[in-house]
Design an enzyme around this catalytic site. Sequence first.
Site, PDB file in Angstrom:
ATOM      1  N   LYS A   1     -19.460  52.929  21.398  1.00 22.23           N
ATOM      2  CA  LYS A   1     -20.661  53.655  21.831  1.00 22.23           C
ATOM      3  C   LYS A   1     -21.836  52.686  21.776  1.00 22.23           C
ATOM      4  O   LYS A   1     -22.316  52.333  20.709  1.00 22.23           O
ATOM      5  CB  LYS A   1     -20.935  54.872  20.955  1.00 22.23           C
ATOM      6  CG  LYS A   1     -22.092  55.711  21.501  1.00 22.23           C
ATOM      7  CD  LYS A   1     -22.366  56.928  20.674  1.00 22.23           C
ATOM      8  CE  LYS A   1     -23.338  57.845  21.405  1.00 22.23           C
ATOM      9  NZ  LYS A   1     -24.484  57.162  22.016  1.00 22.23           N
TER      10      LYS A   1
ATOM     11  N   ARG B   1     -29.291  59.500  33.394  1.00 24.98           N
ATOM     12  CA  ARG B   1     -28.654  60.759  33.009  1.00 24.98           C
ATOM     13  C   ARG B   1     -29.495  61.953  33.444  1.00 24.98           C
ATOM     14  O   ARG B   1     -29.003  63.073  33.506  1.00 24.98           O
ATOM     15  CB  ARG B   1     -28.390  60.797  31.504  1.00 24.98           C
ATOM     16  CG  ARG B   1     -29.603  60.752  30.633  1.00 24.98           C
ATOM     17  CD  ARG B   1     -29.221  60.601  29.169  1.00 24.98           C
ATOM     18  NE  ARG B   1     -28.466  61.749  28.716  1.00 24.98           N
ATOM     19  CZ  ARG B   1     -27.598  61.732  27.706  1.00 24.98           C
ATOM     20  NH1 ARG B   1     -27.357  60.614  27.063  1.00 24.98           N
ATOM     21  NH2 ARG B   1     -26.979  62.815  27.324  1.00 24.98           N
TER      22      ARG B   1
ATOM     23  N   ARG C   1     -27.500  55.194  29.648  1.00 23.51           N
ATOM     24  CA  ARG C   1     -26.358  55.649  30.434  1.00 23.51           C
ATOM     25  C   ARG C   1     -26.715  55.593  31.914  1.00 23.51           C
ATOM     26  O   ARG C   1     -27.803  55.996  32.317  1.00 23.51           O
ATOM     27  CB  ARG C   1     -25.980  57.082  30.042  1.00 23.51           C
ATOM     28  CG  ARG C   1     -24.699  57.560  30.714  1.00 23.51           C
ATOM     29  CD  ARG C   1     -24.193  58.815  30.081  1.00 23.51           C
ATOM     30  NE  ARG C   1     -23.051  59.363  30.782  1.00 23.51           N
ATOM     31  CZ  ARG C   1     -22.424  60.460  30.404  1.00 23.51           C
ATOM     32  NH1 ARG C   1     -22.827  61.122  29.329  1.00 23.51           N
ATOM     33  NH2 ARG C   1     -21.390  60.922  31.083  1.00 23.51           N
TER      34      ARG C   1
ATOM     35  N   ARG D   1     -20.724  70.053  28.076  1.00 21.27           N
ATOM     36  CA  ARG D   1     -20.685  69.415  26.762  1.00 21.27           C
ATOM     37  C   ARG D   1     -19.554  70.095  25.998  1.00 21.27           C
ATOM     38  O   ARG D   1     -19.749  71.108  25.341  1.00 21.27           O
ATOM     39  CB  ARG D   1     -22.011  69.590  26.023  1.00 21.27           C
ATOM     40  CG  ARG D   1     -22.090  68.740  24.741  1.00 21.27           C
ATOM     41  CD  ARG D   1     -23.292  69.125  23.888  1.00 21.27           C
ATOM     42  NE  ARG D   1     -24.563  68.821  24.514  1.00 21.27           N
ATOM     43  CZ  ARG D   1     -25.171  67.640  24.459  1.00 21.27           C
ATOM     44  NH1 ARG D   1     -24.615  66.640  23.809  1.00 21.27           N
ATOM     45  NH2 ARG D   1     -26.332  67.454  25.048  1.00 21.27           N
TER      46      ARG D   1
ATOM     47  N   LYS E   1     -18.541  62.306  20.001  1.00 20.97           N
ATOM     48  CA  LYS E   1     -19.222  61.139  19.423  1.00 20.97           C
ATOM     49  C   LYS E   1     -18.849  61.025  17.947  1.00 20.97           C
ATOM     50  O   LYS E   1     -18.866  62.014  17.220  1.00 20.97           O
ATOM     51  CB  LYS E   1     -20.743  61.287  19.559  1.00 20.97           C
ATOM     52  CG  LYS E   1     -21.259  61.125  20.965  1.00 20.97           C
ATOM     53  CD  LYS E   1     -22.769  61.249  21.035  1.00 20.97           C
ATOM     54  CE  LYS E   1     -23.222  62.685  20.956  1.00 20.97           C
ATOM     55  NZ  LYS E   1     -24.664  62.852  21.229  1.00 20.97           N
TER      56      LYS E   1
END
EC number: 6.5.1.1
Length: 584
Positions: A251, A271, A256, A416, A422
């Site tokens: 990560k 994003r 992004r 999501r 994560k």
Amino acid sequence: MQFGELVKTLAAVESTTQRTTMVKLLTSLFKKARPEEIDKIIYFVLGDLRPPWEGVELGVAEKLCLRAVSKATGVSISELEALYKKTGDVGEAARKALSTAKRPGLLAFGQQKPLEVSEVYDTLLKVAQASGEGAQDMKISLLASLFAKASPEEAKYIARFVVGKLRLGVADMTLIEALSDAFGVDKEALERAYHIYPDLGKLARHVAEGRPLEEIKITPGVPVLPMLAQRLSSSSEILAKLGGSAICEYKYDGERAQIHLKEGVVKIFSRRLEDITHAYPDVVKAVREAVSAREAILEGEIVAIDPDTGDMLPFQELMHRKRKHEVAVAVEMYPVVLNLFDLLYIDGEDLTNEPLIYRRVRLSEVVQETEKVSIAKWRVFDDAEEIDVFFHEAVSLGMEGLVCKSPTSVYEMGARGWNWIKYKRDYKSEMIDTVDLVVVGAFYGRGKRAGLYGAFLLAAYDPATDMFYTVCKVGSGFTDADLKKMYEMLQPYKIPHRHPRVVSKMEPDVWFTPQVVIEVIGAEITLSPLHTCCLGAVKPGVGLAIRFPRFTGRYRTDKSPEQATTVSEMIELYKRQKKVAQPE
């Protein structure tokens, strides 16, 4: 549709504190609209002329707008500036000027047919397109022609729109619900189409014309809504959630990016679906050299690196790339690399419904790694201890942690879910991780903070209800410069009452349309009767709150309010914290 009809709805939407009422008002408006104008109505409600990635900006500041009002009404600039200073609202200044115009003969309102939505929209588009020598005078003349034909109430909303302060805060999901109700289209099907092609104006016209949503396809040049990740802090829990096997990748602490390649033209989207190509000319060149495809949509993370050592630098260093006039210098002083982690489309083939492991194989086939472009480091694991070793390796190299993904997962645009998780730890705090929260209110400062806001009411987002629920009141961690910046950032979103999408027990001094996202950390997540986040989920009558919250100094301008930390993430963080706190 007459523009006055749209303005009546906008005024009603602005005055309501109930989301259900907002949906009903918009549904009624859409039912009255003709197919050829509904896209323009949608854009106006959203406060934009075109979708975000097209980058169409009016380029009108308050002073220029007031000059146009002056030209239309004969009211002096000084009087208009005094009105603006008194009300703090350029729209109110315009409304009052038109109500008390000294030379009403200048005004065409009432002397000809009323303004139509299409006429207003088309004129504003011309304002946005005016460029080069004489552009400012052209903008003033075009706007003055609108103000001259407008009623005082219409002028109020035109003025607010052109300076980017419409203040409605109507969410895309609210518009989707209203479109579904207005045209009898399945809401979930409309959401799916929006995730693929997030241009609500185009989608509204599509359904208004009675065309099937199946025609909406993933298209190079049009960004899709990014898939988002949940979070956990235990490798064993992650493996259990992912069914015993996980693709784990570094990560990176970067920006992004969604990379679109079409016939040699490269576009880079954030994003938030904004076109950020101008900030990364070096990435554009590198993608052309590294990707062997005629058309492709890829995802990755753009990371700043030290030009001398090659070491990765924090996300904040990328801010130097945002200043349009300094990009050439920034390219040399703040070089970047692109780490790719997904392939969504390749030469006419939509890969979003293919399993991740297959997409990874295809990604490695089309990308020739270079000094500037590489594939994010990843491995497949079925053992929690091995994941931990990989995690510590990543952290030691300056990564934020890992993103762990189900090898069989499809790309869920806009979702999501638990297919991406994560794996992060913050060793400097009792809280497991930082959170990104939305500013929904503020409290006036005292002492040396007088004249500014001294503390802020923050909220988490609930995608199930499309609402924001309060989590904490934060006043720590802000420097004097931060407080000044926050005040300036929030002024365009100041509203006279609680926003319909905000659920709060607290009553701040000032309310805002949910828009600004900041990063916060604290001592722990606790139960609280004062906040509405996860109200009743753990214990009847109480919600979740952050104890001793502190601003980290990071403004999440890369995130929309709907991409902030969710209520489900908050409850997951609370549960994880309890597990850590209680000895087995």
